[in-house]
Design an enzyme around this catalytic site. Structure first.
Site, PDB file in Angstrom:
ATOM      1  N   SER A  33       0.813  -1.201   0.000  1.00  0.00           N
ATOM      2  CA  SER A  33       0.000   0.000   0.000  1.00  0.00           C
ATOM      3  C   SER A  33       0.865   1.278   0.000  1.00  0.00           C
ATOM      4  CB  SER A  33      -0.913  -0.110   1.220  1.00  0.00           C
ATOM      5  OG  SER A  33      -1.637   0.992   1.416  1.00  0.00           O
ATOM      6  N   ASP A  93       0.663   8.909   6.788  1.00  0.00           N
ATOM      7  CA  ASP A  93      -0.313   7.952   7.336  1.00  0.00           C
ATOM      8  C   ASP A  93       0.227   6.525   7.367  1.00  0.00           C
ATOM      9  OD1 ASP A  93      -0.281   7.551   4.607  1.00  0.00           O
ATOM     10  OD2 ASP A  93      -2.442   7.265   4.433  1.00  0.00           O
ATOM     11  N   GLU A 121      -1.012   9.290  11.906  1.00  0.00           N
ATOM     12  CA  GLU A 121      -2.348   9.790  11.561  1.00  0.00           C
ATOM     13  C   GLU A 121      -3.335   9.271  12.608  1.00  0.00           C
ATOM     14  OE1 GLU A 121      -4.885   9.977   7.547  1.00  0.00           O
ATOM     15  OE2 GLU A 121      -5.106   8.050   8.559  1.00  0.00           O
TER      16      GLU A 121
HETATM   17  P1  0O2 Z   1      -6.725   2.737   5.122  1.00  0.00           P
HETATM   18  O1  0O2 Z   1      -6.908   1.310   4.737  1.00  0.00           O
HETATM   19  O2  0O2 Z   1      -7.654   3.157   6.228  1.00  0.00           O
HETATM   20  O3  0O2 Z   1      -5.303   3.106   5.392  1.00  0.00           O
HETATM   21  P2  0O2 Z   1      -4.810  10.007   0.720  1.00  0.00           P
HETATM   22  O4  0O2 Z   1      -4.361   9.433   2.052  1.00  0.00           O
HETATM   23  O5  0O2 Z   1      -3.728  10.737  -0.025  1.00  0.00           O
HETATM   24  O6  0O2 Z   1      -5.569   9.011  -0.099  1.00  0.00           O
HETATM   25  P3  0O2 Z   1      -5.763  12.198   2.120  1.00  0.00           P
HETATM   26  O7  0O2 Z   1      -6.634  13.336   1.683  1.00  0.00           O
HETATM   27  O8  0O2 Z   1      -4.369  12.477   2.517  1.00  0.00           O
HETATM   28  O9  0O2 Z   1      -5.854  11.080   1.023  1.00  0.00           O
HETATM   29  O10 0O2 Z   1      -6.375  11.453   3.327  1.00  0.00           O
HETATM   30  P4  0O2 Z   1      -7.817  11.537   3.929  1.00  0.00           P
HETATM   31  O11 0O2 Z   1      -8.868  11.429   2.865  1.00  0.00           O
HETATM   32  O12 0O2 Z   1      -7.887  12.678   4.870  1.00  0.00           O
HETATM   33  O13 0O2 Z   1      -7.831  10.208   4.795  1.00  0.00           O
HETATM   34  C1  0O2 Z   1      -7.443   8.991   4.295  1.00  0.00           C
HETATM   35  C2  0O2 Z   1      -7.961   7.903   5.237  1.00  0.00           C
HETATM   36  O14 0O2 Z   1      -9.220   8.271   5.809  1.00  0.00           O
HETATM   37  C3  0O2 Z   1      -8.235   6.634   4.460  1.00  0.00           C
HETATM   38  O15 0O2 Z   1      -7.066   5.868   4.493  1.00  0.00           O
HETATM   39  C4  0O2 Z   1      -9.388   6.004   5.230  1.00  0.00           C
HETATM   40  O16 0O2 Z   1      -8.923   5.344   6.394  1.00  0.00           O
HETATM   41  C5  0O2 Z   1     -10.171   7.218   5.676  1.00  0.00           C
HETATM   42  N1  0O2 Z   1     -11.149   7.660   4.655  1.00  0.00           N
HETATM   43  C6  0O2 Z   1     -11.099   8.808   3.956  1.00  0.00           C
HETATM   44  N2  0O2 Z   1     -12.149   8.918   3.145  1.00  0.00           N
HETATM   45  C7  0O2 Z   1     -12.904   7.818   3.332  1.00  0.00           C
HETATM   46  C8  0O2 Z   1     -14.143   7.376   2.769  1.00  0.00           C
HETATM   47  O17 0O2 Z   1     -14.757   8.010   1.921  1.00  0.00           O
HETATM   48  N3  0O2 Z   1     -14.613   6.179   3.217  1.00  0.00           N
HETATM   49  C9  0O2 Z   1     -13.962   5.428   4.144  1.00  0.00           C
HETATM   50  N4  0O2 Z   1     -14.509   4.277   4.531  1.00  0.00           N
HETATM   51  N5  0O2 Z   1     -12.779   5.823   4.695  1.00  0.00           N
HETATM   52  C10 0O2 Z   1     -12.258   6.999   4.287  1.00  0.00           C
HETATM   53  P5  0O2 Z   1      -6.708   4.904   3.314  1.00  0.00           P
HETATM   54  O18 0O2 Z   1      -5.244   4.946   3.151  1.00  0.00           O
HETATM   55  O19 0O2 Z   1      -7.554   5.194   2.106  1.00  0.00           O
HETATM   56  O20 0O2 Z   1      -7.178   3.514   3.822  1.00  0.00           O
END
Ligand code: 0O2
Length: 228
Positions: free
Chosen positions: A76, A99, A166
């Site tokens: 990932s 994160d 995070e």
């Molecule tokens: P996992 O498996 O939880 O690690 P990016 O991290 O670059 O994709 P950004 O803007 O930096 O995006 O991060 P964001 O959107 O603030 O937060 C990312 C994490 O929040 C995600 O981690 C999810 O855990 C959660 N998240 C954000 N949006 C959603 C959503 O629409 N639905 C769900 N279920 N979770 C969400 P990862 O790495 O995607 O996944």
């Protein structure tokens, strides 16, 4: 599923293009880096456990329902470096990704989320890097949570190192919605119509679960008001 296989193949290709010596160095450095993130994750988890303990003694209730921790998998991390067009090196991962270590705190009430976030970020060894408040400003699909990127020191044998973590704080209702949405959005064999329709239904569910959170908060405020 197809996308996951593509990512897996890309990762396998990336690995197979490296020499044995390069791979060994990368693996060793990556292991060390991941151990820093693991330590930082434990530190943050402990901070929340301490706050929960103190709160339960002083107020006879626990603001935290549960805590989950996770380290991002190498696959990932690799996928994210490709998406962000940054090198897959220890330095670049440390500089650009925030994160790798994740701590999720499931709270009883919305107010507890902000109370705990304040308690954490006012500790003098915690540096707040950024806040994303998806409770005040939910994502268009209905996703709600408070995200904090914090940096904390970990104390190694000969050095003190700041490591990013995070933190996601959410209620039980927000967690239920996010877990189910996460599981369902990876179903790739849905038609566009069904995708659109389920998107709307998921958004409706997010609104319902928010109503539940607000109502529960309101009831708690009334009960606490009686006892003050
Ligand atoms: P996992 O498996 O939880 O690690 P990016 O991290 O670059 O994709 P950004 O803007 O930096 O995006 O991060 P964001 O959107 O603030 O937060 C990312 C994490 O929040 C995600 O981690 C999810 O855990 C959660 N998240 C954000 N949006 C959603 C959503 O629409 N639905 C769900 N279920 N979770 C969400 P990862 O790495 O995607 O996944």
């Amino acid at each position: 599923m197809v996308k996951n296989m593509d990512r897996k193949q890309q990762f396998i290709d990336f690995i197979s293009e490296r020499s044995d010596a390069e791979l060994k160095e990368m693996t060793d450095n990556m292991k060390i880096l991941m151990s820093y993130y693991r330590c930082a994750m434990f530190e943050i988890e402990t901070k929340f456990r301490v706050l929960n303990e103190q709160f339960s003694i002083e107020h006879e209730r626990n603001p935290i329902e549960s805590i989950k921790t996770r380290l991002k998998s190498l696959e990932s991390i690799r996928e994210k470096t490709v998406r962000k067009e940054i090198p897959f090196t220890v330095q670049s991962i440390e500089d650009n990704l925030s994160d790798i270590a994740g701590v999720r705190v499931i709270c009883s009430f919305i107010d507890d989320i902000y109370m705990l976030a304040d308690c954490l970020t006012s500790q003098d060894d915690v540096r707040l890097i950024c806040t994303k408040d998806y409770i005040k400003d939910p994502k268009p699909n209905g996703y709600r949570s408070l995200h904090l990127i914090v940096e904390i020191p970990i104390f190694l044998r000969n050095e003190k190192r700041f490591v990013k973590v995070e933190v996601q704080l959410r209620t039980i209702a927000m967690e239920t919605w996010a877990r189910l949405e996460h599981r369902m959005r990876y179903k790739k064999n849905l038609s566009n119509d069904l995708l659109k329709q389920t998107e709307n239904e998921l958004l409706e569910c997010a609104e319902l679960s928010n109503t539940l959170d607000l109502k529960m908060q309101d009831i708690r405020n009334k009960i606490e008001g009686e006892y003050i």
